[in-house]
Design a protein around this motif. Sequence first.
Motif, PDB file in Angstrom:
ATOM      1  N   PRO A  63      18.044 -43.401  46.574  1.00 20.21           N
ATOM      2  CA  PRO A  63      19.400 -43.218  47.097  1.00 20.21           C
ATOM      3  C   PRO A  63      20.338 -42.798  45.957  1.00 20.21           C
ATOM      4  CG  PRO A  63      18.443 -45.242  47.935  1.00 20.21           C
ATOM      5  CD  PRO A  63      17.489 -44.725  46.904  1.00 20.21           C
ATOM      6  N   GLY A  64      21.133 -41.779  46.184  1.00 23.20           N
ATOM      7  CA  GLY A  64      22.024 -41.266  45.139  1.00 23.20           C
ATOM      8  C   GLY A  64      21.351 -40.243  44.232  1.00 23.20           C
ATOM      9  N   GLY A  65      20.028 -40.070  44.384  1.00 19.94           N
ATOM     10  CA  GLY A  65      19.274 -39.136  43.541  1.00 19.94           C
ATOM     11  C   GLY A  65      19.603 -37.667  43.826  1.00 19.94           C
ATOM     12  N   THR A  66      19.239 -36.821  42.867  1.00 18.62           N
ATOM     13  CA  THR A  66      19.576 -35.389  42.958  1.00 18.62           C
ATOM     14  C   THR A  66      18.349 -34.577  43.358  1.00 18.62           C
ATOM     15  OG1 THR A  66      21.128 -35.701  41.151  1.00 18.62           O
ATOM     16  CG2 THR A  66      20.481 -33.431  41.609  1.00 18.62           C
ATOM     17  N   PHE A  67      18.543 -33.664  44.281  1.00 21.88           N
ATOM     18  CA  PHE A  67      17.456 -32.772  44.708  1.00 21.88           C
ATOM     19  C   PHE A  67      17.890 -31.323  44.453  1.00 21.88           C
ATOM     20  CE2 PHE A  67      15.249 -30.724  48.577  1.00 21.88           C
ATOM     21  CZ  PHE A  67      14.125 -30.414  47.826  1.00 21.88           C
ATOM     22  N   VAL A  68      17.047 -30.564  43.734  1.00 21.70           N
ATOM     23  CA  VAL A  68      17.372 -29.162  43.443  1.00 21.70           C
ATOM     24  C   VAL A  68      16.217 -28.251  43.861  1.00 21.70           C
ATOM     25  CG1 VAL A  68      18.050 -27.506  41.656  1.00 21.70           C
ATOM     26  CG2 VAL A  68      18.767 -29.872  41.458  1.00 21.70           C
ATOM     27  N   ILE A  69      16.554 -27.267  44.670  1.00 20.32           N
ATOM     28  CA  ILE A  69      15.582 -26.243  45.065  1.00 20.32           C
ATOM     29  C   ILE A  69      15.964 -24.931  44.375  1.00 20.32           C
ATOM     30  CG2 ILE A  69      14.765 -24.784  46.969  1.00 20.32           C
ATOM     31  CD1 ILE A  69      15.353 -27.039  48.912  1.00 20.32           C
ATOM     32  N   LEU A  70      14.970 -24.263  43.789  1.00 19.00           N
ATOM     33  CA  LEU A  70      15.149 -22.871  43.333  1.00 19.00           C
ATOM     34  C   LEU A  70      14.241 -22.021  44.214  1.00 19.00           C
ATOM     35  CD1 LEU A  70      15.933 -20.584  41.314  1.00 19.00           C
ATOM     36  CD2 LEU A  70      14.140 -21.439  39.802  1.00 19.00           C
ATOM     37  N   GLU A  71      14.796 -21.041  44.887  1.00 21.00           N
ATOM     38  CA  GLU A  71      13.971 -20.251  45.810  1.00 21.00           C
ATOM     39  C   GLU A  71      14.518 -18.819  45.916  1.00 21.00           C
ATOM     40  OE1 GLU A  71      11.259 -19.076  47.205  1.00 21.00           O
ATOM     41  OE2 GLU A  71      10.766 -21.160  47.733  1.00 21.00           O
ATOM     42  N   PHE A  72      13.643 -17.893  46.245  1.00 23.91           N
ATOM     43  CA  PHE A  72      14.103 -16.525  46.480  1.00 23.91           C
ATOM     44  C   PHE A  72      15.027 -16.510  47.686  1.00 23.91           C
ATOM     45  CE2 PHE A  72      10.094 -15.397  44.271  1.00 23.91           C
ATOM     46  CZ  PHE A  72      10.646 -14.577  43.296  1.00 23.91           C
ATOM     47  N   SER A  73      16.059 -15.664  47.605  1.00 26.17           N
ATOM     48  CA  SER A  73      16.897 -15.420  48.780  1.00 26.17           C
ATOM     49  C   SER A  73      16.922 -13.901  48.979  1.00 26.17           C
ATOM     50  CB  SER A  73      18.289 -16.033  48.582  1.00 26.17           C
ATOM     51  OG  SER A  73      18.770 -15.823  47.273  1.00 26.17           O
ATOM     52  N   GLN A  74      17.869 -13.390  49.744  1.00 21.74           N
ATOM     53  CA  GLN A  74      17.863 -11.943  50.003  1.00 21.74           C
ATOM     54  C   GLN A  74      19.216 -11.355  49.630  1.00 21.74           C
ATOM     55  OE1 GLN A  74      16.473 -11.062  54.039  1.00 21.74           O
ATOM     56  NE2 GLN A  74      15.239 -12.902  53.999  1.00 21.74           N
ATOM     57  N   PRO A  75      19.229 -10.468  48.586  1.00 21.83           N
ATOM     58  CA  PRO A  75      20.506  -9.854  48.222  1.00 21.83           C
ATOM     59  C   PRO A  75      21.056  -9.058  49.406  1.00 21.83           C
ATOM     60  CG  PRO A  75      18.684  -8.859  46.979  1.00 21.83           C
ATOM     61  CD  PRO A  75      18.107  -9.984  47.765  1.00 21.83           C
ATOM     62  N   GLN A  76      22.381  -9.136  49.617  1.00 22.30           N
ATOM     63  CA  GLN A  76      22.977  -8.544  50.821  1.00 22.30           C
ATOM     64  C   GLN A  76      23.832  -7.307  50.530  1.00 22.30           C
ATOM     65  OE1 GLN A  76      22.462  -9.959  54.155  1.00 22.30           O
ATOM     66  NE2 GLN A  76      20.820 -10.654  52.822  1.00 22.30           N
ATOM     67  N   ARG A  77      24.142  -7.055  49.254  1.00 14.83           N
ATOM     68  CA  ARG A  77      25.134  -6.012  48.966  1.00 14.83           C
ATOM     69  C   ARG A  77      24.482  -4.712  48.490  1.00 14.83           C
ATOM     70  NH1 ARG A  77      27.592 -10.827  47.918  1.00 14.83           N
ATOM     71  NH2 ARG A  77      26.672 -11.072  45.875  1.00 14.83           N
ATOM     72  N   PHE A  78      25.079  -3.595  48.925  1.00 11.59           N
ATOM     73  CA  PHE A  78      24.681  -2.256  48.466  1.00 11.59           C
ATOM     74  C   PHE A  78      25.082  -2.102  47.005  1.00 11.59           C
ATOM     75  CE2 PHE A  78      25.831   2.139  47.639  1.00 11.59           C
ATOM     76  CZ  PHE A  78      24.717   2.823  48.072  1.00 11.59           C
ATOM     77  N   PRO A  79      24.324  -1.498  46.114  1.00 11.74           N
ATOM     78  CA  PRO A  79      23.000  -0.904  46.323  1.00 11.74           C
ATOM     79  C   PRO A  79      21.871  -1.844  45.933  1.00 11.74           C
ATOM     80  CG  PRO A  79      23.830  -0.198  44.208  1.00 11.74           C
ATOM     81  CD  PRO A  79      24.831  -1.170  44.742  1.00 11.74           C
ATOM     82  N   ILE A  80      22.234  -3.081  45.488  1.00 10.08           N
ATOM     83  CA  ILE A  80      21.200  -4.007  45.004  1.00 10.08           C
ATOM     84  C   ILE A  80      20.185  -4.295  46.114  1.00 10.08           C
ATOM     85  CG2 ILE A  80      20.777  -6.337  44.092  1.00 10.08           C
ATOM     86  CD1 ILE A  80      22.185  -4.525  42.080  1.00 10.08           C
ATOM     87  N   LYS A  81      20.710  -4.496  47.351  1.00  8.12           N
ATOM     88  CA  LYS A  81      19.822  -4.816  48.471  1.00  8.12           C
ATOM     89  C   LYS A  81      18.749  -3.730  48.626  1.00  8.12           C
ATOM     90  CE  LYS A  81      19.994  -5.436  53.471  1.00  8.12           C
ATOM     91  NZ  LYS A  81      20.822  -5.687  54.642  1.00  8.12           N
ATOM     92  N   GLN A  82      19.178  -2.460  48.630  1.00  4.52           N
ATOM     93  CA  GLN A  82      18.249  -1.347  48.849  1.00  4.52           C
ATOM     94  C   GLN A  82      17.261  -1.202  47.667  1.00  4.52           C
ATOM     95  OE1 GLN A  82      21.471  -1.435  49.584  1.00  4.52           O
ATOM     96  NE2 GLN A  82      21.415  -1.012  51.784  1.00  4.52           N
ATOM     97  N   LEU A  83      17.812  -1.266  46.457  1.00  2.00           N
ATOM     98  CA  LEU A  83      16.954  -1.111  45.264  1.00  2.00           C
ATOM     99  C   LEU A  83      15.930  -2.240  45.190  1.00  2.00           C
ATOM    100  CD1 LEU A  83      19.645  -0.184  42.597  1.00  2.00           C
ATOM    101  CD2 LEU A  83      17.777   1.283  43.402  1.00  2.00           C
ATOM    102  N   TYR A  84      16.427  -3.458  45.432  1.00  2.82           N
ATOM    103  CA  TYR A  84      15.565  -4.632  45.341  1.00  2.82           C
ATOM    104  C   TYR A  84      14.476  -4.589  46.418  1.00  2.82           C
ATOM    105  CZ  TYR A  84      14.091  -9.465  45.651  1.00  2.82           C
ATOM    106  OH  TYR A  84      13.341 -10.597  45.708  1.00  2.82           O
ATOM    107  N   ASN A  85      14.873  -4.250  47.657  1.00  3.31           N
ATOM    108  CA  ASN A  85      13.878  -4.190  48.735  1.00  3.31           C
ATOM    109  C   ASN A  85      12.798  -3.165  48.427  1.00  3.31           C
ATOM    110  OD1 ASN A  85      14.891  -6.200  50.264  1.00  3.31           O
ATOM    111  ND2 ASN A  85      16.050  -4.882  51.648  1.00  3.31           N
ATOM    112  N   PHE A  86      13.206  -2.033  47.841  1.00  4.22           N
ATOM    113  CA  PHE A  86      12.213  -1.010  47.504  1.00  4.22           C
ATOM    114  C   PHE A  86      11.230  -1.556  46.464  1.00  4.22           C
ATOM    115  CE2 PHE A  86      10.489   2.548  45.112  1.00  4.22           C
ATOM    116  CZ  PHE A  86       9.937   3.286  46.147  1.00  4.22           C
TER     117      PHE A  86
END
Length: 242
Positions: free
Chosen positions: A154-177
Motif C-alpha cells: 500500500p502506498g507503493g509506486t508502480f511504473v510502466i514503460l511501454e510503446f505508444s503510438q505517435p499521433q502528430r505529422f510527420p513523426i507518425k508517418q515516418l515512424y509507422n514506415f
Amino acid sequence: MAEQVKPYGSSMGKKDEVEQMFDNVSHKYDFLNRLLSVGIDIQWRKKVVKIIKNAEPKTILDVATGTGDLAIALAKQNPQAQITGFDLSAGMLEYGRKKVKEKDLDQQIEMIQGDAENMPFEDDSFDAITVAFGVRNFETLEKGLKEIHRVLKPGGTFVILEFSQPQRFPIKQLYNFYFKNILPVIGKTFSKDHRAYTYLPESVQAFPFGEKLNQILKSVAFKNPKNKELTFGIASIYTSTK
Ligand SMILES: C[S@@+](CC[C@H](N)C(=O)[O-])C[C@H]1O[C@@H](n2cnc3c(N)ncnc32)[C@H](O)[C@@H]1O
C-alpha cells in the motif's frame, strides 16, 4: 479488454508463444534493442529509474525483466534496494543472470522465472514495481496488472514503460514506415525468428495507450495513474500508486 495479438498464430496460447519467441531471440535481444532504437531505449529506462529513485524503495520488483537492463540500472541508482527480476523466458533470464554476475550485482539482484499473471510472492511485498515493454505481452493484461497490484505494498509506486503510438505529422508517418517496413526486416535478419519483429509493431498497434491504459490501471484499483509521452509519443511512462 485489450485485443490479443500472438507472435506465431499457432494453436498454443499467447503465453506459450511469447515465452518461445523470447527464448528464440534472447541471443540477439540486447543487440537488436540498441540497433533498432538507436540507443534511445537506454534513455527511456533512465527516466523510469529516476522516478523509482525518488520513491526511495527498499524492495523493487522488475516484472518482465528479460535480460535485466532495467533491473541493473535500478540497482546502480538504488544501492539500498534489494531487486527481484522476474520473467517468463528462461532464455532471456540466462543472459540477464550473466550480466548481473559480470557487474558484480548478484548480491543485490535475484532473477526468478515465472508468470506475471500468477506470481509466487506474498501480498504487499514490494515498495516499487516496474515493467518495461512487458505488459503488452501479457496473455491477459488485467490479470497481470491485478497480480502486480496484489504484490505491491500500500502506498507503493508502480511504473510502466511501454510503446505508444505517435499521433502528430510527420513523426507518425515516418515512424509507422520505419516500424512496419524497416524494423521487421532488420529484426528477422539478425534474430532469425521470422515473426518476432513483425509481432512487435502488430502488438503495439493493438495495445491501449495514453488515457486508455490509465483507465485500465484505475479499473484494477491503481490510484492516480498518469502518463508521460517520451520521444514524440513513441513510448510512454505510466506512474501510479496502490
Ligand atoms: C520486450 S521484453 C522486455 C525486457 C526488458 N524489460 C527490457 O526492458 O528490455 C518482454 C519480456 O516480457 C516477458 N514476459 C512476457 N509475458 C510475461 C509474463 N506473463 N510473465 C513474465 N514475463 C513475461 C518476456 O519473456 C520478455 O522477456
